[in-house]
Design a protein around this motif. Structure first.
Motif, short mmCIF file in Angstrom:
data_model
loop_
_atom_site.label_atom_id
_atom_site.label_comp_id
_atom_site.label_asym_id
_atom_site.label_seq_id
_atom_site.Cartn_x
_atom_site.Cartn_y
_atom_site.Cartn_z
N LEU A 520 0.83 -1.20 0.00
CA LEU A 520 0.00 0.00 0.00
C LEU A 520 0.86 1.25 0.00
O LEU A 520 0.49 2.28 -0.58
N LEU A 521 2.01 1.19 0.66
CA LEU A 521 2.93 2.33 0.69
C LEU A 521 3.52 2.59 -0.69
O LEU A 521 3.65 3.74 -1.10
N ALA A 522 3.90 1.51 -1.39
CA ALA A 522 4.46 1.68 -2.73
C ALA A 522 3.43 2.31 -3.66
O ALA A 522 3.75 3.21 -4.45
N GLN A 523 2.18 1.86 -3.56
CA GLN A 523 1.12 2.44 -4.38
C GLN A 523 0.94 3.91 -4.06
O GLN A 523 0.82 4.76 -4.96
N TYR A 524 0.93 4.23 -2.78
CA TYR A 524 0.74 5.62 -2.37
C TYR A 524 1.88 6.51 -2.86
O TYR A 524 1.64 7.61 -3.38
N LEU A 525 3.11 6.06 -2.71
CA LEU A 525 4.25 6.89 -3.10
C LEU A 525 4.22 7.19 -4.59
O LEU A 525 4.59 8.30 -5.02
N ARG A 526 3.78 6.23 -5.38
CA ARG A 526 3.67 6.49 -6.81
C ARG A 526 2.60 7.54 -7.09
O ARG A 526 2.77 8.42 -7.94
N GLU A 527 1.49 7.48 -6.36
CA GLU A 527 0.41 8.46 -6.53
C GLU A 527 0.87 9.84 -6.07
O GLU A 527 0.55 10.86 -6.71
N LEU A 528 1.62 9.89 -4.95
CA LEU A 528 2.13 11.17 -4.49
C LEU A 528 3.12 11.75 -5.50
O LEU A 528 3.08 12.95 -5.80
N ALA A 529 4.00 10.91 -6.02
CA ALA A 529 4.97 11.38 -7.03
C ALA A 529 4.25 11.90 -8.26
O ALA A 529 4.64 12.92 -8.84
N ASN A 530 3.17 11.23 -8.67
CA ASN A 530 2.42 11.69 -9.83
C ASN A 530 1.79 13.06 -9.57
O ASN A 530 1.83 13.96 -10.42
N ALA A 531 1.22 13.23 -8.36
CA ALA A 531 0.63 14.52 -8.02
C ALA A 531 1.70 15.61 -7.99
O ALA A 531 1.46 16.76 -8.41
N PHE A 532 2.89 15.25 -7.50
CA PHE A 532 3.97 16.24 -7.44
C PHE A 532 4.44 16.62 -8.84
O PHE A 532 4.58 17.82 -9.15
N HIS A 533 4.70 15.64 -9.70
CA HIS A 533 5.17 15.95 -11.05
C HIS A 533 4.13 16.78 -11.81
O HIS A 533 4.49 17.70 -12.55
N THR A 534 2.84 16.47 -11.62
CA THR A 534 1.78 17.24 -12.27
C THR A 534 1.81 18.69 -11.80
O THR A 534 1.73 19.63 -12.61
N TRP A 535 1.91 18.88 -10.49
CA TRP A 535 1.97 20.24 -9.94
C TRP A 535 3.23 20.97 -10.40
O TRP A 535 3.18 22.14 -10.78
N TYR A 536 4.35 20.27 -10.40
CA TYR A 536 5.63 20.86 -10.78
C TYR A 536 5.58 21.42 -12.20
O TYR A 536 6.07 22.53 -12.46
N HIS A 537 4.98 20.67 -13.11
CA HIS A 537 4.92 21.13 -14.50
C HIS A 537 3.90 22.26 -14.68
O HIS A 537 4.03 23.07 -15.61
N ALA A 538 2.91 22.32 -13.79
CA ALA A 538 1.89 23.36 -13.90
C ALA A 538 2.28 24.64 -13.17
O ALA A 538 1.74 25.72 -13.49
N SER A 539 3.18 24.52 -12.20
CA SER A 539 3.49 25.67 -11.33
C SER A 539 4.99 25.84 -11.18
O SER A 539 5.62 25.19 -10.34
N PRO A 540 5.61 26.73 -11.98
CA PRO A 540 7.05 26.98 -11.84
C PRO A 540 7.37 27.38 -10.40
O PRO A 540 6.69 28.24 -9.82
N VAL A 541 8.37 26.77 -9.82
CA VAL A 541 8.66 26.99 -8.41
C VAL A 541 9.56 28.20 -8.19
O VAL A 541 9.30 29.06 -7.36
N LEU A 542 10.64 28.27 -8.94
CA LEU A 542 11.64 29.31 -8.71
C LEU A 542 11.30 30.59 -9.48
O LEU A 542 12.05 31.05 -10.34
N VAL A 543 10.16 31.15 -9.14
CA VAL A 543 9.71 32.40 -9.76
C VAL A 543 10.37 33.59 -9.06
O VAL A 543 10.92 33.47 -7.96
N ASP A 544 10.31 34.76 -9.70
CA ASP A 544 10.95 35.94 -9.13
C ASP A 544 10.23 36.45 -7.89
O ASP A 544 10.86 37.03 -7.00
N GLN A 545 8.92 36.27 -7.83
CA GLN A 545 8.15 36.76 -6.69
C GLN A 545 8.49 35.95 -5.45
O GLN A 545 8.15 34.76 -5.35
N ALA A 546 9.14 36.55 -4.49
CA ALA A 546 9.70 35.82 -3.35
C ALA A 546 8.64 35.11 -2.53
O ALA A 546 8.82 33.96 -2.11
#
Length: 578
Positions: A520-546
């Motif tokens: 169950l942990l392996a399944q969850y970690l894959r789902e969390l990683a998927n949510a993270f990668h999706t967010w990462y591509h949609a929301s640039p992190v290192l923006v100029d606005q502090a």
């Protein structure tokens, strides 16, 4: 119940949002009892709080009204309406709705999810852990391979499952003792000794004098050569030395067992699997524990003689037929030492026992449990918990890989680790429910692609580490306190979904511990990683606005922490770069 709130006054949720909702329900029930809507002596039922499959049905749902409707002498939906009205206000709850026959659905505020991010960072490595085990002692036995050859892939699956169960139980507050049971007595050990002796005398598979039941792998030649050379082998503090005498079968037996025990220990160490105790089957006979157990069963009146054999009335304890304990020739059947062994676990203070075995052992489980109950010595019903794993099929290039030259008849765990790496091997062997058959694709395990689940999850962790490095390289200064205070800026759908995924982690740890299903942990970690990668591509992190940058880095750091925590429970590394 909705609205912006002050972060400083937000109630601490302490990892489990379900606990907050359960507390609100308890307060509502107390109010209903005080108002006479519920009988004053009506106990709180064992209600469920779960996440609905469809988000439209809320973030959490409870069946409490349906369980209480009968003692309240009303219909579930009417009781649900009364309970919702009695719930105390909470800044974590946006709205509460009633659905179907009386389900109560809770919709949380964005602030509740934001608080979970803070909880992750405050708790760090402790996030997701709980004290449900109460510090009680549980013995977890796994692998327990006969010391007659190198460990095969099936032993590897046992090691991965057992080790992860031990880690997950520790995360649920149990005092875990990891145990390895060595079957160092019986026919298979005799076959090992005679195989090694035949090699020492110059015979090889196919010769007329080669024993019919011998082990044919090349490793037998290695053991025989080392024995004749007078090598010394140290295993758990004991040293065994060979000698140039191929006729001393007892010396050969001791040396061969020591050699293979050391090799198995080395393989398990390379696999990241450890044990607190090694228990020898032979000690049960040497210490008289088997005979004591048999005599205790006789004294309890659960045995009888028939046909010159001693039988145990296992049908008194749910077995489909009675079982022979001692055959007419005086030897014991194989389940008898298992009863003695599990009795020793209870006597050594294991309030709970978990035994991980291959599915081929299923036939003896009922009789072992029956034997323990027949002893009538306080062992709880159902002791021990058994976890059975199915076969592993290893594929490479679309074809099944079956043989190892050294082992002769099977693929070794060491071969698999050498080809796929430790992390991938552990992940793939744990990633499915133990009682399901498993196909291990070496090509997939070695690939650096999103199709490879362990790479996909580890890459998410490494990606956050890379963000921090890039932050410094760009000359940005990360203000963690500011980031934690500005999480309300992350109001887009991918960010909200990622926060929800983070909040699930404690529930998954609890579920994996209660069901003994670490996949169950392996399944969850894959789902969390998927949510993270999706967010990462949609929301640039290192923006100029502090301020926005700090908030997004804060969320990324929470993801990194949960990924690291979960990977640790699987015994898989959390790399900082890939």
């Amino acid at each position: 119940m909705a609205g912006r709130i002050n972060v400083a006054t937000f109630p601490t949720v302490k990892a489990q949002l379900r606990a907050l909702i359960a507390d609100l329900i308890e307060q509502g029930l107390t109010a209903l009892r005080a108002a006479g809507a519920l009988p004053a002596d009506c106990p709180t039922p064992d209600f469920v709080i779960e996440r609905p499959k469809e988000r439209a049905h809320g973030d959490f749902s409870s069946n409490v009204a349906m369980l209480l409707a009968k003692p309240a002498r009303t219909n579930p939906r009417a009781l649900a309406q009364q309970l919702v009205a009695a719930l105390p206000a909470s800044e974590a709850i946006d709205r509460v709705e009633i659905a179907g026959p009386g389900f109560i659905n809770f919709h949380l505020t964005p602030a509740a999810w934001q608080q979970q991010v803070r909880e992750v960072l405050d708790a760090g490595a402790a996030f997701g852990r709980n004290a449900s085990g109460g510090g009680k002692t549980v013995g977890v036995e796994y692998v327990s391979a006969n010391p007659t050859g190198p460990l095969h892939v099936g032993h590897g699956r046992a090691g991965a499952i057992g080790d992860c169960i031990a880690r997950v139980l520790a995360a649920n507050g149990w005092n875990v003792q990891r145990e390895y049971y060595y079957n160092d007595a019986g026919v298979q050990i005799e076959n090992l000794a005679r195989s090694t002796q035949a090699r020492a005398k110059g015979f090889k598979p196919g010769d007329a004098d080669w024993p019919a039941e011998a082990y044919n792998g090349d490793y037998i030649m290695d053991v025989a050569t080392a024995y004749l050379r007078g090598d010394s082998v140290e295993v758990e503090g004991h040293v065994v030395t060979g000698k140039p005498d191929p006729d001393d079968l007892d010396a050969i037996r001791k040396f061969a067992v020591a050699c293979l025990r050391r090799e198995q220990n080395d393989d398990l160490s390379a696999f990241g699997v450890r044990f607190d105790r090694y228990f020898l089957e032979s000690s049960l006979y040497a210490d008289g524990k088997v005979e004591e157990t048999v005599n205790a069963l006789i004294a309890k009146g659960h045995t009888y003689e028939d046909g010159g054999a001693l039988w145990l009335r296992t049908t008194d304890f749910g077995d489909d037929k009675d079982r022979v304990m001692r055959k007419s020739d005086g030897s014991y059947t194989y389940f008898v030492p298992d009863v003695a062994y599990h009795l020793s676990k209870w006597q050594r203070g294991y309030q709970r026992a978990v035994t991980e075995l291959g599915a081929d052992h299923h036939g003896s489980l009922a009789r072992v449990k029956a034997g323990l109950q027949a002893l009538d010595c306080g062992i709880p019903a159902g002791y021990p918990d058994y976890v059975l794993h199915q076969m592993v099929t290893v594929m490479r290039g679309g074809e099944e890989v079956k043989l190892s030259k050294r082992a002769g008849s099977y693929l070794t765990l060491r071969d698999l680790i050498d080809e796929a790496g430790r992390d991938a091997t552990r992940w793939f062997l744990i990633a499915r429910k133990p009682d399901s058959q498993l196909t291990f694709d070496i090509d997939l395990a070695r690939s650096q692609s999103n199709d490879n689940p362990v790479f996909y999850v580890q890459y998410a962790h490494a990606r956050v580490c890379s963000l921090l490095r890039q932050c410094g390289e760009k000359g940005f200064v990360f203000d963690a306190e500011n980031g934690a205070a500005q999480l309300h800026l992350l109001d887009d759908a991918p960010a909200q979904e990622l926060m929800r995924e983070l909040s699930r982690y404690p529930e998954v740890v609890e579920a994996a511990g209660s069901t003994l299903e670490p996949h169950l942990l392996a399944q969850y970690l894959r789902e969390l990683a998927n949510a993270f990668h999706t967010w990462y591509h949609a929301s640039p992190v290192l923006v100029d606005q502090a301020t926005l940058r700090d908030a997004r880095l804060t969320l990324a750091l929470a993801v990194r922490q949960v990924l690291a925590n979960g990977l640790d429970l699987l015994g898989v590394g959390a790399p900082e770069s890939m």
